[in-house]
Scaffold this motif. Structure first.
Motif, PDB file in Angstrom:
ATOM      1  N   SER A   1      28.375  33.480  44.733  1.00  0.00           N
ATOM      2  CA  SER A   1      28.475  34.662  45.607  1.00  0.00           C
ATOM      3  C   SER A   1      28.854  35.901  44.810  1.00  0.00           C
ATOM      4  CB  SER A   1      29.497  34.421  46.723  1.00  0.00           C
ATOM      5  OG  SER A   1      29.068  33.394  47.570  1.00  0.00           O
ATOM      6  N   ARG A   2      29.759  35.724  43.863  1.00  0.00           N
ATOM      7  CA  ARG A   2      30.168  36.852  43.013  1.00  0.00           C
ATOM      8  C   ARG A   2      28.982  37.341  42.188  1.00  0.00           C
ATOM      9  NH1 ARG A   2      31.425  37.153  37.812  1.00  0.00           N
ATOM     10  NH2 ARG A   2      31.764  34.917  37.483  1.00  0.00           N
ATOM     11  N   LEU A   3      28.273  36.416  41.549  1.00  0.00           N
ATOM     12  CA  LEU A   3      27.134  36.793  40.702  1.00  0.00           C
ATOM     13  C   LEU A   3      25.990  37.379  41.522  1.00  0.00           C
ATOM     14  CD1 LEU A   3      27.128  33.781  38.206  1.00  0.00           C
ATOM     15  CD2 LEU A   3      27.924  36.131  37.789  1.00  0.00           C
ATOM     16  N   ALA A   4      25.776  36.859  42.729  1.00  0.00           N
ATOM     17  CA  ALA A   4      24.712  37.382  43.592  1.00  0.00           C
ATOM     18  C   ALA A   4      24.954  38.845  43.944  1.00  0.00           C
ATOM     19  CB  ALA A   4      24.604  36.540  44.855  1.00  0.00           C
ATOM     20  N   ARG A   5      26.214  39.241  43.973  1.00  0.00           N
ATOM     21  CA  ARG A   5      26.549  40.632  44.276  1.00  0.00           C
ATOM     22  C   ARG A   5      26.588  41.495  43.015  1.00  0.00           C
ATOM     23  NH1 ARG A   5      28.336  37.371  47.943  1.00  0.00           N
ATOM     24  NH2 ARG A   5      28.720  37.984  50.090  1.00  0.00           N
ATOM     25  N   GLY A   6      26.407  40.847  41.853  1.00  0.00           N
ATOM     26  CA  GLY A   6      26.431  41.583  40.582  1.00  0.00           C
ATOM     27  C   GLY A   6      27.828  41.981  40.154  1.00  0.00           C
ATOM     28  N   TRP A   7      28.852  41.274  40.644  1.00  0.00           N
ATOM     29  CA  TRP A   7      30.232  41.620  40.341  1.00  0.00           C
ATOM     30  C   TRP A   7      30.731  40.833  39.132  1.00  0.00           C
ATOM     31  CZ3 TRP A   7      32.658  41.032  45.898  1.00  0.00           C
ATOM     32  CH2 TRP A   7      32.148  42.043  46.720  1.00  0.00           C
ATOM     33  N   SER A   8      31.521  41.496  38.322  1.00  0.00           N
ATOM     34  CA  SER A   8      32.204  40.820  37.213  1.00  0.00           C
ATOM     35  C   SER A   8      33.433  40.106  37.769  1.00  0.00           C
ATOM     36  CB  SER A   8      32.635  41.853  36.168  1.00  0.00           C
ATOM     37  OG  SER A   8      33.619  42.719  36.736  1.00  0.00           O
ATOM     38  N   LEU A   9      34.037  39.255  36.943  1.00  0.00           N
ATOM     39  CA  LEU A   9      35.306  38.619  37.332  1.00  0.00           C
ATOM     40  C   LEU A   9      36.347  39.677  37.660  1.00  0.00           C
ATOM     41  CD1 LEU A   9      35.687  35.676  34.793  1.00  0.00           C
ATOM     42  CD2 LEU A   9      35.830  35.496  37.262  1.00  0.00           C
TER      43      LEU A   9
ATOM     44  N   LEU B   1      44.988  27.730  49.326  1.00  0.00           N
ATOM     45  CA  LEU B   1      44.505  28.419  50.514  1.00  0.00           C
ATOM     46  C   LEU B   1      44.854  29.906  50.489  1.00  0.00           C
ATOM     47  CD1 LEU B   1      43.054  28.159  53.211  1.00  0.00           C
ATOM     48  CD2 LEU B   1      45.250  27.612  54.267  1.00  0.00           C
ATOM     49  N   ASP B   2      46.037  30.233  49.991  1.00  0.00           N
ATOM     50  CA  ASP B   2      46.428  31.647  49.959  1.00  0.00           C
ATOM     51  C   ASP B   2      45.580  32.457  48.965  1.00  0.00           C
ATOM     52  OD1 ASP B   2      47.676  30.405  47.756  1.00  0.00           O
ATOM     53  OD2 ASP B   2      49.346  31.828  47.770  1.00  0.00           O
ATOM     54  N   GLN B   3      44.837  31.778  48.095  1.00  0.00           N
ATOM     55  CA  GLN B   3      43.902  32.475  47.207  1.00  0.00           C
ATOM     56  C   GLN B   3      42.500  32.537  47.830  1.00  0.00           C
ATOM     57  OE1 GLN B   3      44.470  29.779  43.981  1.00  0.00           O
ATOM     58  NE2 GLN B   3      45.836  31.175  42.867  1.00  0.00           N
ATOM     59  N   LEU B   4      42.159  31.505  48.597  1.00  0.00           N
ATOM     60  CA  LEU B   4      40.828  31.477  49.200  1.00  0.00           C
ATOM     61  C   LEU B   4      40.638  32.572  50.240  1.00  0.00           C
ATOM     62  CD1 LEU B   4      39.941  27.707  49.711  1.00  0.00           C
ATOM     63  CD2 LEU B   4      38.989  29.319  48.075  1.00  0.00           C
ATOM     64  N   VAL B   5      41.672  32.843  51.017  1.00  0.00           N
ATOM     65  CA  VAL B   5      41.544  33.839  52.080  1.00  0.00           C
ATOM     66  C   VAL B   5      41.150  35.205  51.516  1.00  0.00           C
ATOM     67  CG1 VAL B   5      42.773  35.066  53.911  1.00  0.00           C
ATOM     68  CG2 VAL B   5      43.010  32.585  53.700  1.00  0.00           C
ATOM     69  N   PRO B   6      41.865  35.751  50.521  1.00  0.00           N
ATOM     70  CA  PRO B   6      41.437  37.059  50.007  1.00  0.00           C
ATOM     71  C   PRO B   6      40.096  37.013  49.261  1.00  0.00           C
ATOM     72  CG  PRO B   6      43.388  36.283  48.818  1.00  0.00           C
ATOM     73  CD  PRO B   6      43.133  35.334  49.938  1.00  0.00           C
ATOM     74  N   ILE B   7      39.777  35.876  48.626  1.00  0.00           N
ATOM     75  CA  ILE B   7      38.492  35.761  47.917  1.00  0.00           C
ATOM     76  C   ILE B   7      37.343  35.805  48.917  1.00  0.00           C
ATOM     77  CG2 ILE B   7      37.025  34.212  46.559  1.00  0.00           C
ATOM     78  CD1 ILE B   7      39.597  33.276  45.100  1.00  0.00           C
ATOM     79  N   THR B   8      37.442  34.999  49.981  1.00  0.00           N
ATOM     80  CA  THR B   8      36.360  34.988  50.972  1.00  0.00           C
ATOM     81  C   THR B   8      36.240  36.337  51.676  1.00  0.00           C
ATOM     82  OG1 THR B   8      37.820  34.019  52.639  1.00  0.00           O
ATOM     83  CG2 THR B   8      36.431  32.504  51.384  1.00  0.00           C
ATOM     84  N   LYS B   9      37.366  36.968  51.934  1.00  0.00           N
ATOM     85  CA  LYS B   9      37.340  38.284  52.578  1.00  0.00           C
ATOM     86  C   LYS B   9      36.620  39.293  51.684  1.00  0.00           C
ATOM     87  CE  LYS B   9      40.217  41.585  55.012  1.00  0.00           C
ATOM     88  NZ  LYS B   9      41.538  41.944  55.477  1.00  0.00           N
ATOM     89  N   ALA B  10      36.940  39.276  50.391  1.00  0.00           N
ATOM     90  CA  ALA B  10      36.304  40.201  49.445  1.00  0.00           C
ATOM     91  C   ALA B  10      34.806  39.930  49.334  1.00  0.00           C
ATOM     92  CB  ALA B  10      36.971  40.094  48.071  1.00  0.00           C
ATOM     93  N   LEU B  11      34.417  38.658  49.444  1.00  0.00           N
ATOM     94  CA  LEU B  11      33.004  38.288  49.342  1.00  0.00           C
ATOM     95  C   LEU B  11      32.255  38.454  50.666  1.00  0.00           C
ATOM     96  CD1 LEU B  11      33.336  35.087  47.123  1.00  0.00           C
ATOM     97  CD2 LEU B  11      32.328  37.288  46.446  1.00  0.00           C
ATOM     98  N   GLY B  12      32.983  38.796  51.734  1.00  0.00           N
ATOM     99  CA  GLY B  12      32.359  39.000  53.032  1.00  0.00           C
ATOM    100  C   GLY B  12      31.908  37.706  53.680  1.00  0.00           C
ATOM    101  N   MET B  13      32.631  36.615  53.427  1.00  0.00           N
ATOM    102  CA  MET B  13      32.302  35.324  54.016  1.00  0.00           C
ATOM    103  C   MET B  13      33.512  34.805  54.765  1.00  0.00           C
ATOM    104  SD  MET B  13      31.553  33.353  50.327  1.00  0.00           S
ATOM    105  CE  MET B  13      30.543  32.166  51.062  1.00  0.00           C
TER     106      MET B  13
ATOM    107  N   LYS C   1      39.301  43.258  43.921  1.00  0.00           N
ATOM    108  CA  LYS C   1      39.075  43.325  45.369  1.00  0.00           C
ATOM    109  C   LYS C   1      39.965  42.364  46.144  1.00  0.00           C
ATOM    110  CE  LYS C   1      34.187  44.589  44.895  1.00  0.00           C
ATOM    111  NZ  LYS C   1      34.304  45.987  45.148  1.00  0.00           N
ATOM    112  N   CYS C   2      40.406  41.273  45.492  1.00  0.00           N
ATOM    113  CA  CYS C   2      41.219  40.297  46.224  1.00  0.00           C
ATOM    114  C   CYS C   2      42.631  40.167  45.657  1.00  0.00           C
ATOM    115  CB  CYS C   2      40.513  38.942  46.299  1.00  0.00           C
ATOM    116  SG  CYS C   2      40.006  38.248  44.757  1.00  0.00           S
ATOM    117  N   ALA C   3      43.035  41.103  44.795  1.00  0.00           N
ATOM    118  CA  ALA C   3      44.406  41.161  44.249  1.00  0.00           C
ATOM    119  C   ALA C   3      44.812  39.853  43.560  1.00  0.00           C
ATOM    120  CB  ALA C   3      45.394  41.551  45.337  1.00  0.00           C
ATOM    121  N   ILE C   4      43.897  39.301  42.775  1.00  0.00           N
ATOM    122  CA  ILE C   4      44.168  38.128  41.941  1.00  0.00           C
ATOM    123  C   ILE C   4      43.826  38.532  40.518  1.00  0.00           C
ATOM    124  CG2 ILE C   4      43.416  35.761  41.424  1.00  0.00           C
ATOM    125  CD1 ILE C   4      42.748  35.395  44.367  1.00  0.00           C
ATOM    126  N   SER C   5      44.558  38.035  39.558  1.00  0.00           N
ATOM    127  CA  SER C   5      44.257  38.413  38.183  1.00  0.00           C
ATOM    128  C   SER C   5      42.911  37.831  37.757  1.00  0.00           C
ATOM    129  CB  SER C   5      45.355  37.916  37.236  1.00  0.00           C
ATOM    130  OG  SER C   5      45.262  36.520  37.049  1.00  0.00           O
TER     131      SER C   5
END
Length: 191
Positions: free
Chosen positions: A18-26, A52-64, A32-36
């Motif tokens: 999902s990250r690569l499909a959007r052309g985003w770097s790490l 789980l506390d990492q998945l929530v901001p990651i999915t939110k940033a990815l729009g899923m 976008k999700c406040a993780i290093s």
């Protein structure tokens, strides 16, 4: 335990894809999700357990949603192997397992043996659409006769009496039919 590892691996792959499909770097997704970026990298590569506390901001940033991220990939066979259905002058293959947004996709091979008398012309609510794959289709639409050749398509109101036949030899078409069109064209024994 194996299922848990497989699920975690699938989640990692989906995050990375999902990250690569959007052309985003790490770095971009991490911001976008406040993780290093290093934590995100370890999550994607499997060098860190996913919390789980990492998945929530990651999915939110990815729009899923979390559901989309963890949904099982055990889907039935994605290849559709349609069985032909024959009536005089018409062979039909249903190309969709179930209706797609209220429509059915079908491939049809029409020959000169298909009845084209006025009593076989259909009228039903909605619109029909078809594209000619090979040959030439003869579309009788009300009082008009239109020839639709390979590579061309037709779309029309189905409240006008209509029938699709072959012109100068067999014709193959692909058609998208709404519920009323499916009932009129695929389930009516008069063809």
């Amino acid at each position: 335990m194996t299922q848990e590892i497989d699920l975690e691996g699938m989640i990692r792959q989906r995050i990375r894809a999902s990250r690569l499909a959007r052309g985003w770097s790490l770095e971009s997704l991490a911001a976008k999700c406040a993780i290093s970026p290093s934590t995100l990298s370890r999550i994607e590569t499997g060098n860190r357990r996913i919390a789980l506390d990492q998945l929530v901001p990651i999915t939110k940033a990815l729009g899923m949603s979390l559901d989309e991220l963890v949904e099982s990939s055990d889907e039935p066979d994605v290849v559709i192997r349609p069985e032909p259905e024959h009536t005089p002058g018409l062979t039909t293959w249903i190309l969709s397992r179930e209706t797609l947004r209220g429509a059915t996709v079908a491939k049809m091979r029409i020959t000169a043996e298909r009845p084209a008398q006025p009593e076989h012309r259909k009228v039903h609510p909605g619109r029909d659409w078809f594209a000619v794959l090979s040959g030439t289709a003869r579309l009788q639409l009300g009082d008009r006769t239109l020839l639709v050749r390979a590579g061309e398509a037709a779309e029309f109101s189905t409240m006008v009496p209509h029938v699709i036949g072959a012109h100068g030899g067999p014709v193959e078409i692909i058609s998208i039919l709404d519920h009323d069109g499916e009932r009129a064209h695929l389930h009516d024994p008069q063809g």
